[in-house]
Scaffold this active site. Structure first.
Site, mmCIF file in Angstrom:
data_model
loop_
_atom_site.group_PDB
_atom_site.id
_atom_site.type_symbol
_atom_site.label_atom_id
_atom_site.label_comp_id
_atom_site.label_asym_id
_atom_site.label_seq_id
_atom_site.Cartn_x
_atom_site.Cartn_y
_atom_site.Cartn_z
ATOM 1 N N ASP A 201 2.478 13.702 -46.643
ATOM 2 C CA ASP A 201 1.651 12.537 -47.129
ATOM 3 C C ASP A 201 2.806 11.505 -47.854
ATOM 4 O OD1 ASP A 201 -0.829 11.584 -48.123
ATOM 5 O OD2 ASP A 201 -0.318 12.242 -50.185
ATOM 6 N N GLU A 243 3.627 9.996 -43.003
ATOM 7 C CA GLU A 243 2.487 9.002 -43.141
ATOM 8 C C GLU A 243 3.460 7.922 -43.813
ATOM 9 O OE1 GLU A 243 -1.292 7.833 -46.092
ATOM 10 O OE2 GLU A 243 0.407 8.867 -46.882
#
Ligand code: MG
Length: 554
Positions: A201, A243
């Protein structure tokens, strides 16, 4: 061996345990329920499941606020249930990726609690503090319009702490050697329990320098090599899928020149231009975006997606382009989010027009990279705009016409199942679409099966075949003496295009359609004439019907 780089030709399916299937009737999805649905995913053609965060969490940001990295949140089951799940996936030849959320913790995490209470705690330096409110506290928010600041005052510590995300998500001081060692420990823990890697993330924030005196955060790219090295030492086949919504010019910093950093990144740049192409019917900006993201090391791969669990971020488009996409797919202010994106699901954006859905999926499966699907999109699930922010597209999976769409036997599900109207579970559900040979679900299954048999898309180099008509995208991939050709018509008008067999290359006189009997042979003038229906698409293999006999790639 090319098969060893499994992520290059995978089909990834992303889901949240919480909203997929409830086995014990408490209204909340759980690992046992998910395990019971593995045959469904396997049958669909999914090779890799990406789980959104399921670790212990107060759940204020859908699990992206972790309070214990080494446990399963009790609502979803136990570590034992998790291992049963990864084992059951392995039995079916499927892999599991999990979210790795280490830019920040929950403010309820014992590390943060220790850090705020005791100036001398070893955990104090695991977070980012300031004695005075930094001048740039009003800048760099991830959720503009909802989040007010990136620095908040902690009454217990009597100091300011940094939070790139919500104020209950204090940033970890990721440049601290002990924090880095802990991140490696977390990765080691879950790989030991059977996962094949991590969707990391917020990578640009994880690797950025942080602090009150940091006016321009500097990315520490080599942290990514260290993460990867540990992973490969522990388990050779494990990967990191990052990401990182960054400018194309920095992509290589994330992959590493020799592919020594992260294995995969989501291609946000192509994603945004793909939606612009679907909105405007103009293929040129998409072609440009594909060119801009072409450079990558041979072992690296793009993760391609249409919609994900976040808003569709359009921040990399020009403002005119962005307005065009808003006008087409999210005309109401309520459909937009954070001044930059769209919070709707795919099917409602495309008006549930089957032709447009197939076109979008066909592009997803044939642009360069590994496709990442979102749960429910295979049946055309809708959204519930009455739910706040991104929760509108995080509603429970719709399995059948039973109460709450067969998701739970409880009176009250963790989040309301979409009911009534065109997207209610009464109409849109797996059971009904399974029985209908022409359903979107069965179309998706057939398309995924064929995509798995086209490794050229994953391994080959692509080439754009110029077209006078800007509404058509024609691409070919060549790999190991095989060539495949994809044609997409982005607009609602039927179009006739001509393709010179010589431009396609050797064997270009014959094009074998991979999805229907509609093959093409070049005419006496050496040209193919292909009539595309509105939003039509073609998947061709160059050469005659005997291509399967000639293949030697696998
Ligand atoms: Mg449950």
């Amino acid at each position: 061996m090319i098969k060893d780089l499994w992520y290059k030709n995978a089909v990834v399916y992303c889901l949240s345990v919480e909203t997929f299937m409830d086995s014990n009737g408490d209204g909340c999805g759980d690992f046992e329920g998910l395990t019971r649905r593995l045959d469904y995913l396997h049958g669909l053609g999914v090779t890799t499941i990406w789980l959104m965060p399921f670790q212990t969490s107060p759940g204020r940001d859908d699990g992206y606020d972790v309070s214990d990295y080494y446990n399963v949140d009790a609502r979803y089951g136990t570590l034992g249930d998790f291992v049963e799940f990864t084992h059951a996936a392995q039995q079916r030849g499927m892999r599991v990726l999990i979210d790795l959320v280490v830019n920040h913790t929950s403010d309820q995490h014992p590390w943060f609690q220790a850090a705020r209470k005791d100036r001398d705690s070893p955990y104090r330096d695991w977070y980012v503090w300031a004695d005075k409110k930094p001048a740039n506290a009003g800048e760099g928010m991830v959720f503009p319009g909802v989040q007010k600041s990136t620095w908040s005052f902690d009454k217990v510590a009597k100091r300011w702490y940094f939070h790139r995300f919500y104020d209950f998500q204090p940033d970890l001081n990721t440049s601290h050697p002990r924090v880095q060692a802990e991140i490696l420990k977390i990765m080691g823990f879950w790989t030991q329990l059977g996962v094949s890697g991590f969707r990391m993330d917020a990578v640009p924030f994880v690797i950025s320098t942080k602090g009150a005196d940091v006016t321009r955060p500097v990315p520490q790219y080599d942290m990514l090599r260290e993460f990867r090295e540990l992973l490969q030492w522990r388990q050779g086949q494990a990967i990191i899928l990052g990401e990182a919504n960054v400018q194309p010019r920095t992509n290589m910093q994330y992959f590493g020149d020799e592919g020594e950093r992260i294995h995969m990144m989501f291609n946000f740049h192509v994603n945004q231009h793909l939606f612009y192409a679907l909105a405007s019917g103009d293929s040129r900006p998409l072609a440009k975006a594909l060119e801009a993201t072409r450079p990558r090391p041979a072992t690296s791969q793009w993760g391609l997606f249409l919609r994900n669990h976040d808003e569709l971020d359009l921040g990399r488009l020009t403002s005119a382009q962005r307005e065009r996409v808003f006008a087409a797919f999210a005309p109401d202010k309520d459909m937009q989010l954070y001044d930059r994106g769209i919070r709707r699901r795919l099917a409602p954006m495309l008006g549930s027009d089957r032709r447009r859905l197939e076109l979008a999926y066909s592009l997803l499966l044939t642009l360069p990279g590994t496709p990442v699907l979102r749960y429910g999109d295979e049946i055309g699930m809708g959204d519930d705009l009455s739910l706040p922010e991104r929760n509108c597209s995080r509603t429970p999976m719709q399995w059948s016409t039973e109460p709450h769409g067969g998701f739970t036997a409880a009176e009250k599900p963790v989040r309301p199942v979409i009911s009534g109207g065109a997207y209610g579970f009464e109409h849109v559900n797996v059971a009904a679409q399974r029985r209908d040979p022409d359903s979107l679900l069965n179309w998706t299954e057939r398309a995924l099966r064929m995509r798995q048999e086209i490794p050229e898309v994953s391994w080959g180099d692509f080439e754009m075949l110029p077209q006078p008509c800007q509404s058509v995208l024609v691409m070919s991939y060549a790999w190991r003496n095989n060539v495949v050709l994809f044609v997409h018509n982005l607009v609602a008008d039927p179009l006739e295009i001509e393709l010179a067999a010589s431009a396609i290359g050797a064997g270009g006189e014959q094009l074998t359609n991979l999805l229907s009997e509609d093959h093409s042979e070049a005419g006496a003038n050496g040209r193919h004439c292909i009539l595309l229906e509105p939003y039509g698409y073609r998947w061709f293999r160059v050469g005659g019907l005997d291509y399967l006999l000639k293949r030697s790639d696998v």
